[in-house]
Design a protein around this motif. Structure first.
Motif, PDB file in Angstrom:
ATOM      1  N   SER A 210      10.007   4.880   9.112  1.00  0.00           N
ATOM      2  CA  SER A 210      11.299   5.462   8.721  1.00  0.00           C
ATOM      3  C   SER A 210      11.414   6.936   9.069  1.00  0.00           C
ATOM      4  O   SER A 210      12.521   7.475   9.150  1.00  0.00           O
ATOM      5  CB  SER A 210      11.510   5.286   7.211  1.00  0.00           C
TER       6      SER A 210
ATOM      7  N   VAL B 218       5.896   5.190   6.412  1.00  0.00           N
ATOM      8  CA  VAL B 218       6.190   3.759   6.379  1.00  0.00           C
ATOM      9  C   VAL B 218       6.414   3.391   4.923  1.00  0.00           C
ATOM     10  O   VAL B 218       5.464   3.400   4.120  1.00  0.00           O
ATOM     11  CB  VAL B 218       5.044   2.927   6.982  1.00  0.00           C
ATOM     12  N   GLY B 219       7.666   3.078   4.567  1.00  0.00           N
ATOM     13  CA  GLY B 219       7.965   2.890   3.155  1.00  0.00           C
ATOM     14  C   GLY B 219       7.703   4.182   2.408  1.00  0.00           C
ATOM     15  O   GLY B 219       8.247   5.228   2.758  1.00  0.00           O
ATOM     16  N   GLU B 220       6.843   4.128   1.398  1.00  0.00           N
ATOM     17  CA  GLU B 220       6.492   5.333   0.642  1.00  0.00           C
ATOM     18  C   GLU B 220       5.154   5.918   1.074  1.00  0.00           C
ATOM     19  O   GLU B 220       4.695   6.905   0.520  1.00  0.00           O
ATOM     20  CB  GLU B 220       6.425   4.994  -0.865  1.00  0.00           C
ATOM     21  N   GLU B 221       4.534   5.276   2.079  1.00  0.00           N
ATOM     22  CA  GLU B 221       3.177   5.678   2.463  1.00  0.00           C
ATOM     23  C   GLU B 221       3.187   6.507   3.742  1.00  0.00           C
ATOM     24  O   GLU B 221       3.829   6.143   4.741  1.00  0.00           O
ATOM     25  CB  GLU B 221       2.300   4.443   2.653  1.00  0.00           C
TER      26      GLU B 221
ATOM     27  N   GLU C  17       6.392  -6.397  11.250  1.00  0.00           N
ATOM     28  CA  GLU C  17       7.280  -6.311  10.082  1.00  0.00           C
ATOM     29  C   GLU C  17       7.012  -5.040   9.278  1.00  0.00           C
ATOM     30  O   GLU C  17       7.049  -5.035   8.050  1.00  0.00           O
ATOM     31  CB  GLU C  17       7.145  -7.556   9.197  1.00  0.00           C
ATOM     32  N   THR C  18       6.747  -3.978  10.003  1.00  0.00           N
ATOM     33  CA  THR C  18       6.412  -2.689   9.382  1.00  0.00           C
ATOM     34  C   THR C  18       7.195  -1.595  10.108  1.00  0.00           C
ATOM     35  O   THR C  18       6.891  -1.260  11.251  1.00  0.00           O
ATOM     36  CB  THR C  18       4.898  -2.397   9.487  1.00  0.00           C
ATOM     37  N   GLU C  19       8.205  -1.076   9.456  1.00  0.00           N
ATOM     38  CA  GLU C  19       9.108  -0.119  10.113  1.00  0.00           C
ATOM     39  C   GLU C  19       8.781   1.322   9.738  1.00  0.00           C
ATOM     40  O   GLU C  19       8.600   1.643   8.555  1.00  0.00           O
ATOM     41  CB  GLU C  19      10.559  -0.426   9.742  1.00  0.00           C
TER      42      GLU C  19
ATOM     43  N   ARG D 205       8.624  -3.112  13.725  1.00  0.00           N
ATOM     44  CA  ARG D 205       9.512  -3.582  12.653  1.00  0.00           C
ATOM     45  C   ARG D 205       9.814  -5.077  12.740  1.00  0.00           C
ATOM     46  O   ARG D 205      10.126  -5.718  11.725  1.00  0.00           O
ATOM     47  CB  ARG D 205      10.828  -2.796  12.678  1.00  0.00           C
TER      48      ARG D 205
END
Length: 425
Positions: free
Chosen positions: A220, A234-237, A216-218, A31
């Motif tokens: 969730s 990750v996000g919506e993916e 920079e990739t969190e 992240r």
């Protein structure tokens, strides 16, 4: 086979390097905009300050971390420190530094005891290697064997430096595991390039085997199907995988598996997580034109108010400071009740340094504090729940899942090695 690693701290990158070298397709999600977490370098005024852990490996070139780095092919030069010392007043029991002090070798700590207690120490060293004490804190065990408060001060300095705990917070069996590892692997050493030298080498191994690191990739959420970890969100993916390694610690990992870790079979694990207490600490970085410590090992300070230990890594790697400068860093344990009053704790640490280095000129470069979600350790040494979780295919590595007897990054390496053994056989 596909593996996803959550977090690009030391534990995450060690895992990613080992898995990628073993044929796994590896993606690491971090992240932050940088890798290394609390084990990398921060460039400041020409100095390479560490983001968390000191530029020092507790067991040097023969320890678990050095062994793991060699195993995965990470090219890191580690130089063994020349000595570790303890600063004590010339007058036994005095806390007044103005009356003079001396530095003794770490291995000579017992010379400050009575002849009778020295003999007892020698006998205990032999007898406890096979019959180790259990069931109490280190401090309680010391007080049951000796009447000299010097040993408690010495134990507090060592535990504060190496574990960011006081001796009454550390299980006695954990300390004896640490002592055994000191016999087995030896004392500290400095990696050339500091913490970032290790991180850069691991990144090179991962890249050489086509692994990918996404900053920079969190993540969730950890995706679970039929009771098994199968990927992350990750996000919506959604990213699917055969294996998930988390470098977030057990509590944070459980948070992104919250709705899954709710069944009766998981209640014991969740209760353990409620008992985990992150350890807190303060680091003070000093710049000087002349050496303050004078050697490349650790200087323990049992008679200081707050500072537990100090090291001067530019004795080994001058490149961690501008030409002609020295980088000296102190560490102090912060008790849970004092975390909300860090300014006062820092001031006590600064006062200690004035007394430890009287008549020395230095500049305070930076003070760094570690607590709550950015702690020294996510779980107290000797009390973490290991590397497995109730969810098949999901493992936890890092400072919240060290193995017994592993000081800081050495414990991280031991935990990763044990995890890889379970996964790879």
């Amino acid at each position: 086979m596909k593996a996803i690693v959550i977090g690009a701290g030391l534990g995450g990158l060690l895992s990613a390097a080992r898995l990628s070298k073993s044929g796994y397709q590896v993606d690491v999600f971090e992240r932050l905009p940088i890798t290394g977490g609390r084990f990398t370098n921060l460039s400041y005024k020409g100095f390479q300050l560490s983001s968390g852990a000191f530029h020092i490996l507790p067991h040097g070139p023969a320890g678990p971390l050095a062994h793991f780095l060699k195993e995965v092919g990470a090219d890191v030069k580690i130089v063994r420190s020349d000595i570790t010392t303890v600063r004590v007043p010339l007058k036994k029991g005095s806390q007044d530094y103005e009356k003079g002090f001396k530095d003794i070798s770490f291995t000579d700590f017992s010379t400050l005891l009575s002849h009778k207690d020295r003999l007892k120490i020698a006998l205990l060293i032999v007898s406890t290697r096979k019959n180790r004490p259990t069931g109490s804190s280190l401090q309680a065990w010391i007080r049951s064997q000796f009447k000299d408060e010097w040993l408690v001060k010495f134990a507090d300095a060592f535990c504060g430096w190496s574990l960011s705990l006081k001796s009454d917070e550390v299980p006695v069996e954990e300390i004896f595991e640490i002592i055994e590892n000191m016999y087995r692997f030896g004392g500290p050493g400095v990696p050339i390039g500091g913490c970032k030298g290790v991180i850069d080498a691991l990144e090179s191994v991962i890249a050489a085997h086509d692994g990918k690191i996404h900053t920079e990739t969190e993540v969730s959420k950890i995706l679970v199907e039929n009771g098994k970890a199968v990927g992350v969100l990750v996000g919506e993916e959604a990213y699917k995988a055969d294996l998930i390694i988390s470098d977030l610690g057990h509590a944070a990992t459980a948070c992104i598996c919250e709705e899954v870790l709710s069944g009766e079979k998981d209640s014991g694990y969740l209760k353990i997580l409620e008992t985990l207490k992150p350890s807190a600490g303060i680091k003070i970085c000093l710049a000087a034109d002349e050496p303050l410590v004078g050697h490349s090992g650790v200087l323990l300070t049992p008679y200081a108010k707050r500072v537990n230990g100090i090291n001067e890594v530019t004795q080994v790697d001058p490149g961690l400071a501008p030409p002609g400068k020295h980088l000296t860093m102190s560490h102090q344990y912060v008790a849970p009740e004092n975390v909300k009053n860090l300014e006062a704790e820092i001031e006590l640490g600064l006062q200690d340094l004035k007394e430890i280095f009287p008549n020395k000129k230095y500049e305070v470069l930076l003070t760094q504090s570690y607590h709550d979600n950015w702690p020294v350790n996510r779980a107290a040494s000797g009390k973490d729940p290991g590397n497995e979780t109730p969810i098949p295919g999901l493992y936890v590595v890092g400072d919240g899942a060290k193995r017994k007897g592993g000081i800081e990054v050495e414990g991280v390496a031991l935990g990763v090695a044990a995890t890889m053994k379970k996964i790879l056989g």
